[in-house]
Write an enzyme that holds these catalytic residues in place. Structure first.
Site, PDB file in Angstrom:
ATOM      1  N   ARG A  45       0.844  -1.202   0.000  1.00 39.49           N
ATOM      2  CA  ARG A  45       0.000   0.000   0.000  1.00 39.49           C
ATOM      3  C   ARG A  45       0.877   1.249   0.000  1.00 39.49           C
ATOM      4  O   ARG A  45       0.583   2.249  -0.650  1.00 39.49           O
ATOM      5  CB  ARG A  45      -0.960  -0.001   1.210  1.00 39.49           C
ATOM      6  CG  ARG A  45      -1.771   1.270   1.283  1.00 39.49           C
ATOM      7  CD  ARG A  45      -3.057   1.201   2.109  1.00 39.49           C
ATOM      8  NE  ARG A  45      -3.074   0.262   3.203  1.00 39.49           N
ATOM      9  CZ  ARG A  45      -2.419   0.403   4.354  1.00 39.49           C
ATOM     10  NH1 ARG A  45      -1.681   1.472   4.565  1.00 39.49           N
ATOM     11  NH2 ARG A  45      -2.497  -0.514   5.293  1.00 39.49           N
ATOM     12  N   TYR A  97     -15.261  17.209 -15.404  1.00 34.80           N
ATOM     13  CA  TYR A  97     -15.784  15.846 -15.438  1.00 34.80           C
ATOM     14  C   TYR A  97     -16.892  15.693 -14.378  1.00 34.80           C
ATOM     15  O   TYR A  97     -16.758  16.179 -13.253  1.00 34.80           O
ATOM     16  CB  TYR A  97     -14.631  14.855 -15.203  1.00 34.80           C
ATOM     17  CG  TYR A  97     -15.117  13.470 -14.911  1.00 34.80           C
ATOM     18  CD1 TYR A  97     -15.899  12.788 -15.849  1.00 34.80           C
ATOM     19  CD2 TYR A  97     -14.829  12.845 -13.709  1.00 34.80           C
ATOM     20  CE1 TYR A  97     -16.371  11.523 -15.578  1.00 34.80           C
ATOM     21  CE2 TYR A  97     -15.293  11.567 -13.435  1.00 34.80           C
ATOM     22  CZ  TYR A  97     -16.075  10.915 -14.375  1.00 34.80           C
ATOM     23  OH  TYR A  97     -16.554   9.664 -14.100  1.00 34.80           O
ATOM     24  N   ASP A 168      -6.263  19.251 -14.191  1.00 29.78           N
ATOM     25  CA  ASP A 168      -6.615  17.910 -14.658  1.00 29.78           C
ATOM     26  C   ASP A 168      -6.280  17.890 -16.144  1.00 29.78           C
ATOM     27  O   ASP A 168      -6.973  18.502 -16.959  1.00 29.78           O
ATOM     28  CB  ASP A 168      -8.110  17.653 -14.406  1.00 29.78           C
ATOM     29  CG  ASP A 168      -8.546  16.256 -14.870  1.00 29.78           C
ATOM     30  OD1 ASP A 168      -7.873  15.684 -15.746  1.00 29.78           O
ATOM     31  OD2 ASP A 168      -9.571  15.758 -14.372  1.00 29.78           O
ATOM     32  N   LYS A 193      -7.653   6.818 -19.271  1.00 31.44           N
ATOM     33  CA  LYS A 193      -7.911   7.299 -20.629  1.00 31.44           C
ATOM     34  C   LYS A 193      -6.689   7.073 -21.531  1.00 31.44           C
ATOM     35  O   LYS A 193      -6.327   5.956 -21.765  1.00 31.44           O
ATOM     36  CB  LYS A 193      -8.326   8.773 -20.579  1.00 31.44           C
ATOM     37  CG  LYS A 193      -9.344   9.092 -19.465  1.00 31.44           C
ATOM     38  CD  LYS A 193     -10.634   8.317 -19.581  1.00 31.44           C
ATOM     39  CE  LYS A 193     -11.622   8.778 -18.523  1.00 31.44           C
ATOM     40  NZ  LYS A 193     -12.682   7.875 -18.214  1.00 31.44           N
TER      41      LYS A 193
HETATM   42  C1  LIG Z   1     -11.235  14.772 -17.266  1.00 29.65           C
HETATM   43  C2  LIG Z   1     -11.476  13.613 -16.340  1.00 29.65           C
HETATM   44  N1  LIG Z   1     -10.960  13.648 -15.098  1.00 29.65           N
HETATM   45  C3  LIG Z   1     -11.159  12.626 -14.239  1.00 29.65           C
HETATM   46  C4  LIG Z   1     -11.915  11.521 -14.579  1.00 29.65           C
HETATM   47  C5  LIG Z   1     -12.115  10.416 -13.585  1.00 29.65           C
HETATM   48  O1  LIG Z   1     -11.320   9.328 -13.908  1.00 29.65           O
HETATM   49  P1  LIG Z   1     -11.649   7.797 -13.565  1.00 29.65           P
HETATM   50  O2  LIG Z   1     -12.878   7.421 -14.341  1.00 29.65           O
HETATM   51  O3  LIG Z   1     -10.421   7.084 -13.980  1.00 29.65           O
HETATM   52  O4  LIG Z   1     -11.902   7.720 -12.094  1.00 29.65           O
HETATM   53  C6  LIG Z   1     -12.454  11.440 -15.857  1.00 29.65           C
HETATM   54  C7  LIG Z   1     -13.258  10.271 -16.251  1.00 29.65           C
HETATM   55  O5  LIG Z   1     -13.948  10.260 -17.254  1.00 29.65           O
HETATM   56  C8  LIG Z   1     -12.239  12.515 -16.769  1.00 29.65           C
HETATM   57  O6  LIG Z   1     -12.752  12.504 -18.013  1.00 29.65           O
END
Ligand SMILES: Cc1ncc(COP(=O)(O)O)c(C=O)c1O
Length: 380
Positions: A45, A97, A168, A193
């Protein structure tokens, strides 16, 4: 070294057996040298060699010092939000998101953390911010409307007020945009992604240079436990090796599809920062090496039937997510962004006819034909 060389040769090298792929250490615990000392690895962990390798690789391609690999993109966002204390406030751009919005709108209140939604950071007046603002959280280009925020401008203004800047960078990746070089303090990813790239793992990354902040985040992540497993760390490392070549193809496909969409009457508006018609075009060109491969558009429901359109598609799967080799299509208002209240969706522009594409790396002629066939079939 160039990006692709670093992506392929970064991370750890297997010194013992000389395997060209760093091995998967499937061990939860590690024997310690003696009663007085702790070895390099103790418990998975806290640290695991395979995870540490991909963390180093992710930091290497970003040109950064530290990386933390988490169990999902949301685990990365949650980790970053742990830096906010009771009474503190975060500024966040208005389309992010949906899961990030779900966190902000549901979990902040009980933590005593405040937030302010910012419609356009590019002309936000940082002189008027409250003293309790401690973090700016940006997605650029934003999800799902592809709005572009000037990272350098925001970082400069925020830093004058002692505010931490988090980006992000999921839609861009380090291949296209380097927020830390533009002044951000922390960059985070849904590595599910483009980094993973094959829609087969969930993963997140937090990348930064600051040693103290890194130690704090590492401590928090070990405490909370949202870490990336050794197998997923291996798959993530494998994905990163081909990130650059995949993105080159994603980008050229996306531009052709955006141009196609812009030229037909089945769409009312196309949102893609690689199109000259996009209001963020110049800024995107200035701060990034490409516009990514997510395209949103408003579907012309007066003349076309959305249900019929979606059902006719053969190559675009009707599914959430993005960044994999295969093309996807989704409707943000009822899927990725259903956590936004209807009124807020309307206000921001996440209307029921807003459609988002994740353009994959198939042959672009086939993708355009797939879209064209489906539009023709759905004409009223
Ligand atoms: C821009 C963005 N940030 C964060 C996330 C969250 O990621 P995860 O689905 O891997 O938890 C996503 C998911 O679609 C996203 O598109």
């Amino acid at each position: 070294m160039g990006f692709n060389t670093t992506a392929i040769h970064g991370g750890f090298i297997d010194q013992e057996k000389k395997a060209v792929n760093y091995p998967i250490y499937l061990s939860s615990t590690f024997a310690q040298p003696d009663v007085e000392h702790e070895g390099e690895y103790c418990y998975s962990r806290g640290n695991n060699p395979t995870r540490a390798s991909v963390e180093k690789l992710a930091a290497d391609i970003e040109g950064a010092k530290h990386g933390i690999a988490t169990s999902s993109g949301m685990a990365a966002t949650s980790l970053v939000f742990e830096l906010l204390n009771k009474g503190e406030k975060v500024l966040i751009n208005d389309n992010v998101y949906g899961g990030t919005w779900r966190f902000v709108s549901n979990l902040f209140e009980k933590r005593g953390v405040e937030y302010e939604i910012v419609n356009n950071f590019n002309d936000y007046d940082f002189d008027k911010v409250d003293e309790n603002v401690k973090m700016v959280f940006i997605e650029t280009p934003s999800n799902p409307l592809l709005e572009v925020t000037d990272i350098r401008k925001v970082a400069d203004a925020a830093h004058k007020k002692g505010i931490l800047v988090v980006v992000d960078n999921t839609f861009m990746t380090a291949y296209l945009q380097k927020p830390l070089d533009l002044g951000a303090d922390i960059v985070e990813y849904s590595a599910t992604k483009y980094y993973g790239g094959h829609s087969d793992i969930l993963a997140g990354l937090v990348i930064l240079n600051d040693d103290e902040l890194f130690t704090r985040l590492k401590f928090i992540n070990n405490t909370l436990g949202g870490i990336l497993s050794p197998i997923d760390s291996f798959l993530l490392q494998r994905g990163i090796k081909t990130l650059g070549v995949r993105l080159d193809r994603h980008l050229s496909n996306a531009l052709k599809i955006a141009e196609y969409l812009e030229g037909i009457d089945a769409t009312e508006e196309v949102y893609y920062p690689g199109l000259k018609s996009h209001k963020g075009y110049e800024l995107q060109k200035k701060q990034a090496n490409g516009a990514g491969a997510v395209i949103s558009f408003k579907f012309n429901e007066n003349s076309y039937d959305l249900d019929k359109f979606v059902s006719k598609l053969k190559l675009f799967s009707f599914a959430v997510s993005l960044g994999g080799v295969e093309s996807l299509i989704c409707r943000p208002s009822t899927m990725t962004h259903e956590s936004y209240a209807k009124e807020l969706q309307e206000k921001i522009g996440i209307t029921p006819n807003l459609i988002r594409l994740s353009v994959g790396i198939e042959d672009v002629e086939d993708l355009i034909k797939d879209l064209d066939d489906a539009f023709n079939y759905s004409r009223k």
